[in-house]
Design a protein around this motif. Structure first.
Motif, mmCIF file in Angstrom:
data_model
loop_
_atom_site.group_PDB
_atom_site.id
_atom_site.type_symbol
_atom_site.label_atom_id
_atom_site.label_comp_id
_atom_site.label_asym_id
_atom_site.label_seq_id
_atom_site.Cartn_x
_atom_site.Cartn_y
_atom_site.Cartn_z
ATOM 1 N N ILE A 95 0.815 -1.213 0.000
ATOM 2 C CA ILE A 95 0.000 0.000 0.000
ATOM 3 C C ILE A 95 0.858 1.276 0.000
ATOM 4 C CG2 ILE A 95 -0.329 0.190 2.499
ATOM 5 C CD1 ILE A 95 -3.039 0.697 -0.144
ATOM 6 N N THR A 96 2.086 1.191 0.498
ATOM 7 C CA THR A 96 2.929 2.397 0.555
ATOM 8 C C THR A 96 3.451 2.813 -0.812
ATOM 9 O OG1 THR A 96 4.959 1.153 1.042
ATOM 10 C CG2 THR A 96 3.632 1.889 2.928
ATOM 11 N N HIS A 97 3.206 1.999 -1.843
ATOM 12 C CA HIS A 97 3.676 2.328 -3.188
ATOM 13 C C HIS A 97 2.541 2.707 -4.140
ATOM 14 C CE1 HIS A 97 7.174 -0.255 -1.859
ATOM 15 N NE2 HIS A 97 7.662 0.964 -1.992
ATOM 16 N N VAL A 98 1.449 3.203 -3.598
ATOM 17 C CA VAL A 98 0.300 3.575 -4.422
ATOM 18 C C VAL A 98 0.194 5.094 -4.478
ATOM 19 C CG1 VAL A 98 -2.206 3.403 -4.662
ATOM 20 C CG2 VAL A 98 -0.915 1.481 -3.775
ATOM 21 N N GLU A 99 -0.061 5.609 -5.663
ATOM 22 C CA GLU A 99 -0.232 7.053 -5.826
ATOM 23 C C GLU A 99 -1.703 7.377 -6.066
ATOM 24 O OE1 GLU A 99 2.349 8.601 -8.840
ATOM 25 O OE2 GLU A 99 4.091 7.549 -8.036
ATOM 26 N N GLY A 100 -2.080 8.587 -5.751
ATOM 27 C CA GLY A 100 -3.410 9.080 -6.073
ATOM 28 C C GLY A 100 -4.489 8.764 -5.049
ATOM 29 N N ILE A 101 -4.105 8.256 -3.907
ATOM 30 C CA ILE A 101 -5.072 8.005 -2.833
ATOM 31 C C ILE A 101 -4.519 8.608 -1.548
ATOM 32 C CG2 ILE A 101 -6.030 5.879 -3.815
ATOM 33 C CD1 ILE A 101 -4.269 4.453 -1.571
ATOM 34 N N PRO A 102 -5.396 8.950 -0.620
ATOM 35 C CA PRO A 102 -4.902 9.441 0.674
ATOM 36 C C PRO A 102 -4.338 8.272 1.492
ATOM 37 C CG PRO A 102 -7.295 9.472 0.620
ATOM 38 C CD PRO A 102 -6.832 9.026 -0.733
ATOM 39 N N LEU A 103 -3.039 8.112 1.440
ATOM 40 C CA LEU A 103 -2.363 6.982 2.073
ATOM 41 C C LEU A 103 -2.657 6.884 3.568
ATOM 42 C CD1 LEU A 103 -0.500 4.637 1.434
ATOM 43 C CD2 LEU A 103 1.443 6.157 1.827
ATOM 44 N N ASN A 104 -2.844 8.029 4.220
ATOM 45 C CA ASN A 104 -3.087 8.019 5.667
ATOM 46 C C ASN A 104 -4.346 7.229 6.040
ATOM 47 O OD1 ASN A 104 -4.597 10.097 4.426
ATOM 48 N ND2 ASN A 104 -4.869 11.132 6.384
ATOM 49 N N VAL A 105 -5.345 7.179 5.146
ATOM 50 C CA VAL A 105 -6.572 6.427 5.417
ATOM 51 C C VAL A 105 -6.253 4.938 5.547
ATOM 52 C CG1 VAL A 105 -8.814 5.741 4.448
ATOM 53 C CG2 VAL A 105 -8.069 8.118 4.309
ATOM 54 N N TYR A 106 -5.356 4.442 4.705
ATOM 55 C CA TYR A 106 -4.978 3.034 4.757
ATOM 56 C C TYR A 106 -3.972 2.759 5.876
ATOM 57 C CZ TYR A 106 -7.483 2.378 0.417
ATOM 58 O OH TYR A 106 -8.469 2.302 -0.520
ATOM 59 N N LEU A 107 -3.001 3.654 6.047
ATOM 60 C CA LEU A 107 -1.977 3.441 7.065
ATOM 61 C C LEU A 107 -2.534 3.520 8.484
ATOM 62 C CD1 LEU A 107 1.111 5.261 5.518
ATOM 63 C CD2 LEU A 107 0.597 2.807 5.579
ATOM 64 N N ALA A 108 -3.704 4.124 8.637
ATOM 65 C CA ALA A 108 -4.357 4.166 9.959
ATOM 66 C C ALA A 108 -4.997 2.822 10.303
ATOM 67 C CB ALA A 108 -5.405 5.275 9.984
ATOM 68 N N THR A 109 -4.962 1.877 9.367
ATOM 69 C CA THR A 109 -5.531 0.545 9.566
ATOM 70 C C THR A 109 -4.405 -0.494 9.543
ATOM 71 O OG1 THR A 109 -5.818 -0.011 7.226
ATOM 72 C CG2 THR A 109 -7.576 1.300 8.268
ATOM 73 N N PHE A 110 -4.789 -1.748 9.635
ATOM 74 C CA PHE A 110 -3.827 -2.843 9.537
ATOM 75 C C PHE A 110 -3.425 -3.126 8.093
ATOM 76 C CE2 PHE A 110 -7.975 -4.856 9.039
ATOM 77 C CZ PHE A 110 -7.762 -5.698 7.958
ATOM 78 N N ILE A 111 -4.088 -2.532 7.125
ATOM 79 C CA ILE A 111 -3.934 -2.891 5.716
ATOM 80 C C ILE A 111 -2.549 -2.523 5.188
ATOM 81 C CG2 ILE A 111 -4.765 -2.449 3.374
ATOM 82 C CD1 ILE A 111 -7.532 -1.877 4.693
#
Length: 174
Positions: A95-111
Motif C-alpha cells: 500500500i505504501t507504493h500507491v499514488e493518487g489516494i490518501p495513504l493516511n486512510v490506509y496506514l491508519a488501519t492494519f492494511i
C-alpha cells in the motif's frame, strides 16, 4: 482463521454460489458473502463497497479490526472506487507504493496489501476488497478466487435488478 488449501477455498466458493442463487436482495447477497469471503481470500479483512454517484459506500466488512463500514469516500480517493471506475481488478502488494489516494486512510488501519475486484460487467456499481496486514505479492489463486466471486455476485445482482424491473420496481431498494 484456519488456513485452507486452494481446493478447500474453491469448494467454499462453490458452496457460496449455491447459497447466492437463493438471494432475493442485495442485502441477502452481502449477508451470504460477508462471512465467507475472508476465508475464500485467506485475508485479514474484506469489505463490500457500493458506488453511489461519485462516492463509495462501505456496506459491510469482516476484518481483524474495524475498517470503514458505514462510511463514504470520494470514488477517486479509494481503491475500491478505482476498481469500479477502471472496470478491472486492482492488485496492491504494498500500500505504501500507491499514488493518487490518501495513504493516511490506509496506514491508519492494519492494511498493507489488498485486492479490489469490481462487481458487474458494465459500469460496475459494487466492489469486493480483500486486505492483508503483511505487504507482499498476492498469489494468482487468490486473484482467481476473488475475481470468480466478484463475477458470481455481479451475476446475482444483475438478475435481481431484472426481477425488480419486471416487478415494476425502479431499483433493488424497493
Amino acid at each position: 482463521m484456519a488456513r485452507l488449501t486452494v481446493a478447500e477455498r474453491w469448494k467454499l466458493l462453490a458452496d457460496t454460489v449455491d447459497q447466492l442463487v437463493h438471494a432475493t436482495s442485495v442485502d441477502a447477497v452481502v449477508d451470504i458473502v460477508r462471512p465467507v469471503a475472508r476465508s475464500i481470500a485467506q485475508a485479514d479483512g474484506i469489505t463490500i463497497v457500493k458506488r453511489i454517484g461519485e462516492e463509495t459506500d462501505y456496506l459491510a466488512e469482516d476484518a481483524i479490526d474495524t475498517l470503514w463500514a458505514g462510511m463514504q469516500f470520494p470514488i477517486d480517493k479509494c481503491l475500491a472506487g478505482r476498481a469500479m471506475v477502471e472496470e478491472q481488478t486492482v492488485i496492491i502488494p504494498d500500500i505504501t507504493h500507491v499514488e493518487g489516494i490518501p495513504l493516511n486512510v490506509y496506514l491508519a488501519t492494519f492494511i498493507r496489501s489488498l485486492i479490489a475486484v469490481p462487481i458487474g460487467d458494465v459500469k460496475p456499481t459494487y466492489a469486493i476488497c480483500a486486505y492483508w496486514q503483511e505487504a507482499g505479492p498476492i498469489d494468482s489463486d487468490t486473484v482467481a478466487l476473488m475475481e470468480a466471486l466478484g463475477r458470481v455476485i455481479g451475476g446475482v445482482i444483475a438478475v435481481l435488478e431484472v426481477l425488480a424491473i419486471a416487478e415494476g420496481r425502479s431499483s433493488l431498494a424497493a
